[in-house]
Design an enzyme around this catalytic site. Structure first.
Site, PDB file in Angstrom:
ATOM      1  N   LYS A 131      -4.956   2.098   3.893  1.00 11.41           N
ATOM      2  CA  LYS A 131      -5.426   1.006   4.704  1.00 11.41           C
ATOM      3  C   LYS A 131      -6.635   1.196   5.258  1.00 11.41           C
ATOM      4  O   LYS A 131      -6.951   2.187   5.953  1.00 11.41           O
ATOM      5  CB  LYS A 131      -4.132   0.642   5.706  1.00 11.41           C
ATOM      6  CG  LYS A 131      -3.020   0.606   4.964  1.00 11.41           C
ATOM      7  CD  LYS A 131      -2.648  -0.837   4.351  1.00 11.41           C
ATOM      8  CE  LYS A 131      -1.369  -1.109   3.663  1.00 11.41           C
ATOM      9  NZ  LYS A 131      -1.061  -2.089   3.088  1.00 11.41           N
ATOM     10  N   ASP A 134       4.196 -10.103  -6.405  1.00  9.94           N
ATOM     11  CA  ASP A 134       5.188  -9.624  -5.527  1.00  9.94           C
ATOM     12  C   ASP A 134       6.522 -10.412  -5.883  1.00  9.94           C
ATOM     13  O   ASP A 134       6.551 -11.608  -6.235  1.00  9.94           O
ATOM     14  CB  ASP A 134       4.946 -10.282  -3.964  1.00  9.94           C
ATOM     15  CG  ASP A 134       5.925  -9.591  -2.954  1.00  9.94           C
ATOM     16  OD1 ASP A 134       5.639  -8.818  -2.049  1.00  9.94           O
ATOM     17  OD2 ASP A 134       6.889 -10.362  -2.835  1.00  9.94           O
TER      18      ASP A 134
END
Lengths: 465, 465
Positions: free
Chosen positions: B227, B331
């Site tokens: 991240k 997703d």
């Protein structure tokens, strides 16, 4: 918020109401995608303990089923609002805007789209209603009088700086101050041009269409709109009827309400081109920026208009960047409220695209007139090629309903955002416990007991084709 | 549905659960936009009166607050589902897909985006879970074995025919049958490649990052993800640490979780280019197709990846048409369920863009593996440059949790969509009445009475920066 010895006024409650009007029993509001809407509002009232007793009213417009989901979404925001200082909130709604959009957990449910984002819009619009009442000004005037630097601070520029920077926004607003006094006087005198959709619903027969179109022209409207997209032969006939009635000098817009794929939109619009449509509205999915751009290239000189379902400033940015639209149709209650619409108005001004807002529904005319009037007085500085949609529905439920004179919206003069509904309307149309719905269900139960399950079912599930 | 003398099995209930895990108390899952998620599921169980006793399980993943809004949205769909014939439903989930997406009143709340659309995904995924159980196959296998013409009928082509026609979809699926048996055998033997995000959360210090990155490589992963986006100096240091540990042969992806505007995304990504990032993920707003395209042009050869928040097939269509992405990250629970993901997989195949699904959260690994495995066996026919995200979180709550071996997802063999959560987990983590949350609130009340209001407030409002 810091505690103050003076015990400043606070927001004490975020009250919600699920309000539904049984419009599906008429064919008002019918179009190619929405055959039987029950125009509804997920309605919010901000209460405070200030001595002035002012409340902030706002709402999301929906068309029936799911209004309870929208109410739940507004309630999920309550913790951000209750307890805020009324002075601080009204002095800077932008801070609450950023807090609501930036709630990291709620953000996952969008981000900045759909049910959660419309809920943010309802709450922020209620804040602006409260702020305008406290300032003793109609909202359009509060915005038009505001310091440009303050207005810029109301905007969340995240994700749009590649198209509009805060500095550019400030320049546009500063330029907008020139001649604002004259324009404000002219607005108060003449109002803001409107067009009407009341003639052109799909459910109306030709005689009704013809009669209403003629009346629209007689009433001073220079543009009318027809719903299209269900059946091409019908559309050709209806456009012919309407054009025949209004003559060549009146603008005739057509609206497909997202009915088509890209290729179909191009074919269908070209098939209606002989009737000189001024714009084709929502030809395809509101998400399809590139599709709108392809349609626009193919159907010119017919203009492409969209925006009532464009879900945020980022979509509008791209519609403008891609050259996908000739007309930008913002909606007062689809995006995150006044703050986001300030960004959208300034994006439109930057790209030189006229804003012709979506209205109708429940109270959308009441709200959006303020945005267009602000745009005229203090941003674009013109009403050329700009019109606000007008639909003659449900205004009687509002305390400060729109006033149409000679095809123009009269500028509101009462303080606020014109958002407040009459208490008796709220009591009557609250779903399912309000007096109208309770009696309606009761009739069904006692009139014809076998229908009870059907009736309940109808309220839960589509009876649409 | 026509009544049958044999009284066919029906869907008898759509049961919902608001399930929340207190993950914000660790720093697992922290990123630049989501500092303190409580991983949650708006969970749905379809019950039937069939003699086989099978249930369909599905869910939407959220990160805490607002999960109750998502539950309300699923409940708004109940009327479309209860009473359907189980045989008919499982033989053709596409009909229900069209009914849910096409409900004209609910459609206003999107269309096809946000809370309402995710609710449709949860319900449809539950239907596919039920269908796979009844077929005695894991979902990937049900899809891979299915007749291509039937699969095409499961897809809603509205708004995508300018990029993918039903005929093209059928060609892709027919081509995908060639060699499918060999690929299925290989899949069962080796599994499907995974990459891991478990090392790279923003909240971890360098020692933990270093240790976890080394372990990931030792465990057989060929790609890890970090991240980024909160602080550039930190990101440079963390990328240096990670690259140093894994060496040049392991792919290092970076993920900004929508943190940047377009220009900032370009500058920041270029500043990290020396560490040879394989892709930059979610550099900006998921709505910004044109922004992603601009970023991709500027940061090549670093690839651009997005999709976990892309809200429907129309957005993916445009990302592909605009050349905005190198990697498509669908997703399983963001869009309208399996049916819409079939469209997205076929769009990716048409444009030749590899699919590397988003996973993690609650149960997203469990679901999405089925889609990638179907893609490998029967659509793209390859795993080259394709990896499924893996995060080592919360799998213990599932009855058929994912199995990772040597950096690969083992192919599920149990019938269904691997969606069912353990009943004891549901009972414990139901919010706010489940045993965990009830005890938690009780502790707060009795441990420190003054904190009661703060605690309730915390569950309602962001404690994020």
């Amino acid at each position: 918020m810091s505690p103050s010895p003076a015990s400043p006024a606070r927001v004490t409650a975020v009250e919600t109401h699920d309000i539904r009007f049984p419009t599906s029993r008429e064919l008002d509001g019918s179009d190619a995608m929405n055959p039987d809407p029950d125009y509804s509002a997920a309605y919010v009232v901000l209460r405070t303990d200030a001595e002035d007793g002012h409340e902030g009213h706002g709402f999301t417009f929906t068309i029936g089923r799911g209004n309870e989901v929208q109410v739940a979404a507004i309630e999920a925001l309550r913790g951000h609002v209750v307890g805020l200082s009324v002075d601080e909130l009204c002095a800077d709604p932008g801070t609450l805007n950023r807090a609501l959009v930036g709630d990291s957990q709620l953000r996952w449910l969008g981000p900045e789209k759909g049910v959660m984002h419309m809920a943010i819009g309802a709450v922020l619009n209620a804040v602006w209603d409260l702020a305008a009442k406290r300032a003793h000004k109609p909202l359009w005037r509060l915005l038009a009088d505001a310091d440009p630097e303050w207005l810029v601070r109301q905007i969340d520029f995240r994700y749009i700086t590649d198209a509009l920077t805060p500095g550019e926004a400030l320049s546009l607003l500063s330029r907008g101050r020139q001649g604002a006094d004259e324009r404000r006087a002219r607005l108060l005198e003449r109002g803001y041009p409107a067009y009407t959709t009341s003639a052109g619903w799909l459910g109306y027969d030709d005689a009704k269409l013809s009669r209403l179109a003629a009346r629209a022209v007689a009433d001073g409207f220079r543009q009318i709109k027809l719903k299209v997209g269900a059946d091409l032969a019908d559309d050709i006939r209806r456009c012919r009827v309407a054009r025949g009635v209004v003559g060549p000098g009146i603008r005739l817009a057509i609206d497909a309400n997202q009915r088509w794929d890209v290729e179909e939109a191009i074919r269908w619009t070209k098939a209606l081109a002989e009737f000189d449509p001024y714009w084709i509205e929502e030809p395809t999915s509101p998400d399809d920026v590139l599709g709108h751009a392809a349609i626009r290239r193919a159907v010119a000189p017919v203009r492409v208009a969209t925006g009532e379902h464009a879900h945020n400033r980022i979509v509008f940015k791209q519609l403008l960047q891609a050259g996908a639209i000739d007309v930008l149709q913002l909606d007062a209650a689809r995006v995150g409220g006044v703050n986001e619409n300030l960004a959208i108005l300034l994006l439109a001004a930057k790209f030189g695209v006229p804003v012709c807002p979506h209205a109708g529904g429940v109270g959308l005319c009441e709200l959006v007139q303020h945005l267009s009037m602000f745009d005229y007085v203090a941003v674009s500085g013109t009403t050329d090629d700009r019109v606000i949609e007008y639909v003659d529905h449900l205004h009687e439920h509002f305390l400060d309903p729109v006033v149409i004179r000679e095809g123009h919206y009269a500028a509101p003069t009462r303080p606020g955002f014109s958002a407040a509904m009459r208490p008796e309307s709220i009591a009557r149309y609250t779903f399912p416990g309000g007096t109208f719905w309770a009696a309606d269900l009761d009739d069904t139960l006692h009139g014809n007991p076998e229908n009870k399950d059907d009736k309940l079912h109808e309220n839960k599930k589509g009876h649409a084709a």
